[in-house]
Design an enzyme around this catalytic site. Structure first.
Site, mmCIF file in Angstrom:
data_model
loop_
_atom_site.group_PDB
_atom_site.id
_atom_site.type_symbol
_atom_site.label_atom_id
_atom_site.label_comp_id
_atom_site.label_asym_id
_atom_site.label_seq_id
_atom_site.Cartn_x
_atom_site.Cartn_y
_atom_site.Cartn_z
ATOM 1 N N ASP A 123 0.849 -1.175 0.000
ATOM 2 C CA ASP A 123 0.000 0.000 0.000
ATOM 3 C C ASP A 123 0.896 1.239 0.000
ATOM 4 O O ASP A 123 2.075 1.167 0.364
ATOM 5 C CB ASP A 123 -0.881 -0.022 1.247
ATOM 6 C CG ASP A 123 -1.855 1.143 1.313
ATOM 7 O OD1 ASP A 123 -2.327 1.590 0.247
ATOM 8 O OD2 ASP A 123 -2.139 1.608 2.417
ATOM 9 N N LEU A 124 0.358 2.364 -0.394
ATOM 10 C CA LEU A 124 1.108 3.621 -0.354
ATOM 11 C C LEU A 124 0.905 4.337 0.982
ATOM 12 O O LEU A 124 1.821 4.450 1.783
ATOM 13 C CB LEU A 124 0.689 4.538 -1.506
ATOM 14 C CG LEU A 124 1.131 4.118 -2.897
ATOM 15 C CD1 LEU A 124 0.529 5.053 -3.950
ATOM 16 C CD2 LEU A 124 2.644 4.131 -2.992
ATOM 17 N N ASP A 125 -0.306 4.829 1.211
ATOM 18 C CA ASP A 125 -0.583 5.635 2.396
ATOM 19 C C ASP A 125 -0.504 4.801 3.663
ATOM 20 O O ASP A 125 -1.131 3.757 3.776
ATOM 21 C CB ASP A 125 -1.968 6.271 2.273
ATOM 22 C CG ASP A 125 -2.042 7.214 1.080
ATOM 23 O OD1 ASP A 125 -1.227 8.151 1.033
ATOM 24 O OD2 ASP A 125 -2.884 6.998 0.199
ATOM 25 N N THR A 152 -3.481 0.285 -3.913
ATOM 26 C CA THR A 152 -3.786 1.556 -3.263
ATOM 27 C C THR A 152 -5.239 1.976 -3.468
ATOM 28 O O THR A 152 -5.882 1.538 -4.422
ATOM 29 C CB THR A 152 -2.839 2.654 -3.798
ATOM 30 O OG1 THR A 152 -3.132 3.888 -3.162
ATOM 31 C CG2 THR A 152 -2.924 2.798 -5.304
ATOM 32 N N GLY A 153 -5.699 2.821 -2.608
ATOM 33 C CA GLY A 153 -7.005 3.430 -2.771
ATOM 34 C C GLY A 153 -6.969 4.588 -3.745
ATOM 35 O O GLY A 153 -7.995 5.107 -4.153
#
Length: 82
Positions: free
Chosen positions: A9-11, A43-44
């Site tokens: 994931d990024l965040d 990611t979202g």
């Protein structure tokens, strides 16, 4: 057990409070890729917001974007699966 893919994931995972990829994370990802594992961003975020991070990490696999609603292939510039 052997692994062939690292999905990240990024965040809250790769990005620091300034929304930059932490240097230690970038080094670890490079080491994983040297060992022959694929790295996939999940990611979202929309693919447009994901693109700079994908490029910075020099990834070649598509990214899963918008909370899993589609797979975007940055090499072709197209949605690969929706």
């Amino acid at each position: 057990m052997s692994y062939r893919l690292l999905a990240l994931d990024l965040d809250g995972t790769l990005l620091d409070s300034r929304l930059a990829i932490r240097p230690d994370a970038q080094e670890a990802i490079a080491a994983v890729r040297r060992r022959g594992l694929g790295v996939l961003l999940v990611t979202g975020r929309h693919h447009i917001a994901t693109a700079p991070y994908h490029a910075q990490l020099n990834l070649d696999l598509p990214a899963i974007c918008c909370n899993g609603s589609y797979l975007f292939d940055f090499r072709s510039g197209r949605v690969a699966l929706a």
